[in-house]
Design an enzyme around this catalytic site. Structure first.
Site, PDB file in Angstrom:
ATOM      1  N   HIS A 198       3.403  -5.122   3.682  1.00  0.00           N
ATOM      2  CA  HIS A 198       3.263  -5.452   5.067  1.00  0.00           C
ATOM      3  C   HIS A 198       2.860  -6.976   4.983  1.00  0.00           C
ATOM      4  O   HIS A 198       2.093  -7.406   4.092  1.00  0.00           O
ATOM      5  CB  HIS A 198       2.124  -4.844   6.015  1.00  0.00           C
ATOM      6  CG  HIS A 198       2.367  -3.277   6.134  1.00  0.00           C
ATOM      7  ND1 HIS A 198       3.565  -2.904   7.027  1.00  0.00           N
ATOM      8  CD2 HIS A 198       2.095  -2.115   5.672  1.00  0.00           C
ATOM      9  CE1 HIS A 198       3.548  -1.638   7.088  1.00  0.00           C
ATOM     10  NE2 HIS A 198       2.732  -1.206   6.145  1.00  0.00           N
ATOM     11  N   HIS A 201       0.692  -1.179  -0.113  1.00  0.00           N
ATOM     12  CA  HIS A 201      -0.010   0.070   0.077  1.00  0.00           C
ATOM     13  C   HIS A 201       0.742   1.046  -0.109  1.00  0.00           C
ATOM     14  O   HIS A 201       2.115   1.118   0.121  1.00  0.00           O
ATOM     15  CB  HIS A 201      -0.961   0.170   0.985  1.00  0.00           C
ATOM     16  CG  HIS A 201      -0.360   0.350   2.476  1.00  0.00           C
ATOM     17  ND1 HIS A 201      -1.120   0.619   3.640  1.00  0.00           N
ATOM     18  CD2 HIS A 201       0.987   0.292   2.989  1.00  0.00           C
ATOM     19  CE1 HIS A 201      -0.370   0.629   4.668  1.00  0.00           C
ATOM     20  NE2 HIS A 201       0.667   0.566   4.343  1.00  0.00           N
ATOM     21  N   ASP A 206      -4.939 -10.776  -0.681  1.00  0.00           N
ATOM     22  CA  ASP A 206      -3.252 -11.330  -0.601  1.00  0.00           C
ATOM     23  C   ASP A 206      -2.685 -11.155  -1.804  1.00  0.00           C
ATOM     24  O   ASP A 206      -3.189 -11.460  -2.875  1.00  0.00           O
ATOM     25  CB  ASP A 206      -3.606 -12.970  -0.358  1.00  0.00           C
ATOM     26  CG  ASP A 206      -2.201 -13.451   0.094  1.00  0.00           C
ATOM     27  OD1 ASP A 206      -1.207 -12.799   1.017  1.00  0.00           O
ATOM     28  OD2 ASP A 206      -1.824 -14.757  -0.189  1.00  0.00           O
ATOM     29  N   HIS A 207      -1.351 -10.828  -1.688  1.00  0.00           N
ATOM     30  CA  HIS A 207      -0.274 -10.273  -2.845  1.00  0.00           C
ATOM     31  C   HIS A 207      -1.114  -9.487  -3.800  1.00  0.00           C
ATOM     32  O   HIS A 207      -0.926  -9.486  -4.866  1.00  0.00           O
ATOM     33  CB  HIS A 207      -0.311 -11.692  -3.629  1.00  0.00           C
ATOM     34  CG  HIS A 207       0.884 -12.519  -2.774  1.00  0.00           C
ATOM     35  ND1 HIS A 207       0.627 -13.232  -1.674  1.00  0.00           N
ATOM     36  CD2 HIS A 207       2.272 -12.472  -2.786  1.00  0.00           C
ATOM     37  CE1 HIS A 207       1.495 -13.916  -1.190  1.00  0.00           C
ATOM     38  NE2 HIS A 207       2.649 -13.639  -1.716  1.00  0.00           N
ATOM     39  N   CYS A 228       5.638   6.027   4.568  1.00  0.00           N
ATOM     40  CA  CYS A 228       4.183   5.279   4.128  1.00  0.00           C
ATOM     41  C   CYS A 228       3.724   5.948   2.966  1.00  0.00           C
ATOM     42  O   CYS A 228       3.019   5.280   2.214  1.00  0.00           O
ATOM     43  CB  CYS A 228       3.212   5.302   5.109  1.00  0.00           C
ATOM     44  SG  CYS A 228       3.667   4.190   6.636  1.00  0.00           S
ATOM     45  N   GLU A 252      -0.693  -4.872  11.457  1.00  0.00           N
ATOM     46  CA  GLU A 252      -0.015  -4.271  10.471  1.00  0.00           C
ATOM     47  C   GLU A 252       1.660  -4.440  10.418  1.00  0.00           C
ATOM     48  O   GLU A 252       2.281  -4.670   9.816  1.00  0.00           O
ATOM     49  CB  GLU A 252      -0.235  -2.860  10.228  1.00  0.00           C
ATOM     50  CG  GLU A 252       0.296  -2.017   8.778  1.00  0.00           C
ATOM     51  CD  GLU A 252      -0.223  -0.902   8.590  1.00  0.00           C
ATOM     52  OE1 GLU A 252      -0.947  -0.595   7.521  1.00  0.00           O
ATOM     53  OE2 GLU A 252       0.541   0.222   9.024  1.00  0.00           O
ATOM     54  N   HIS A 258       4.881   0.021  -0.477  1.00  0.00           N
ATOM     55  CA  HIS A 258       5.577  -0.860   0.527  1.00  0.00           C
ATOM     56  C   HIS A 258       4.713  -1.925   0.946  1.00  0.00           C
ATOM     57  O   HIS A 258       3.295  -1.607   0.831  1.00  0.00           O
ATOM     58  CB  HIS A 258       6.300  -0.186   1.635  1.00  0.00           C
ATOM     59  CG  HIS A 258       5.377   0.533   2.705  1.00  0.00           C
ATOM     60  ND1 HIS A 258       4.811   1.803   2.388  1.00  0.00           N
ATOM     61  CD2 HIS A 258       4.797   0.109   3.499  1.00  0.00           C
ATOM     62  CE1 HIS A 258       3.914   2.153   3.262  1.00  0.00           C
ATOM     63  NE2 HIS A 258       3.860   0.986   4.147  1.00  0.00           N
TER      64      HIS A 258
HETATM   65 NI    NI Z   1       2.535   0.590   5.573  1.00  0.00          NI
END
Ligand code: NI
Length: 136
Positions: free
Chosen positions: A42, A15, A80-81, A34, A125, A40
């Protein structure tokens, strides 16, 4: 007698936190790393908790197999992914903070449950940062 049952799940997603209506400097000031334009990732850990009466016949609040399937189809398959900003429609205009992701997860799972059941979403997160939402 109400009992809470919980199931853990997991998804990896990328995100970027930013607002289109703010310039880079304001986004940088508020969201820091961020706001990296290249996104990036998580490793999100999810805990879905369902509270309700124990069914007299089965002894279950909810069949865990059913809960597992709801989490898979509504959340894991969708997130996911994925790049949350670019690939998940709910975040097209909504900043994908942990807070907002938890609300989106709640809103996707709640309609799949029996109306009388209460739902709480806890979303990690990072191992130390987590949020929870229960529809308030
Ligand atoms: Ni983040």
């Amino acid at each position: 007698m109400k009992v809470t049952v919980s199931r853990k799940a997991h998804f990896n997603a990328a995100h970027r936190l930013f607002r289109k209506d703010w310039g880079f400097e304001k986004n940088d000031e508020i969201f820091g790393k961020c706001n990296n334009p290249n996104f990036h990732g998580h490793n999100y850990e999810l805990i879905v908790s369902v509270t309700g009466e124990i069914d007299k016949e089965t002894g279950f609040v909810i069949d865990m197999k059913i809960l597992k399937d709801i989490i898979k189809s509504e959340i894991e398959d969708a997130f996911d992914h994925k790049n949350l900003n670019l690939e998940v429609p709910e975040f097209k205009e909504l900043n994908p903070t942990a807070e907002n992701i938890a609300v989106v997860i709640y809103n996707k799972i709640k309609p799949k449950l029996d109306d009388v059941m209460e739902l709480e979403i806890t979303l990690y997160e990072t191992p130390r940062n987590f949020v929870s939402y229960s529809g308030a």
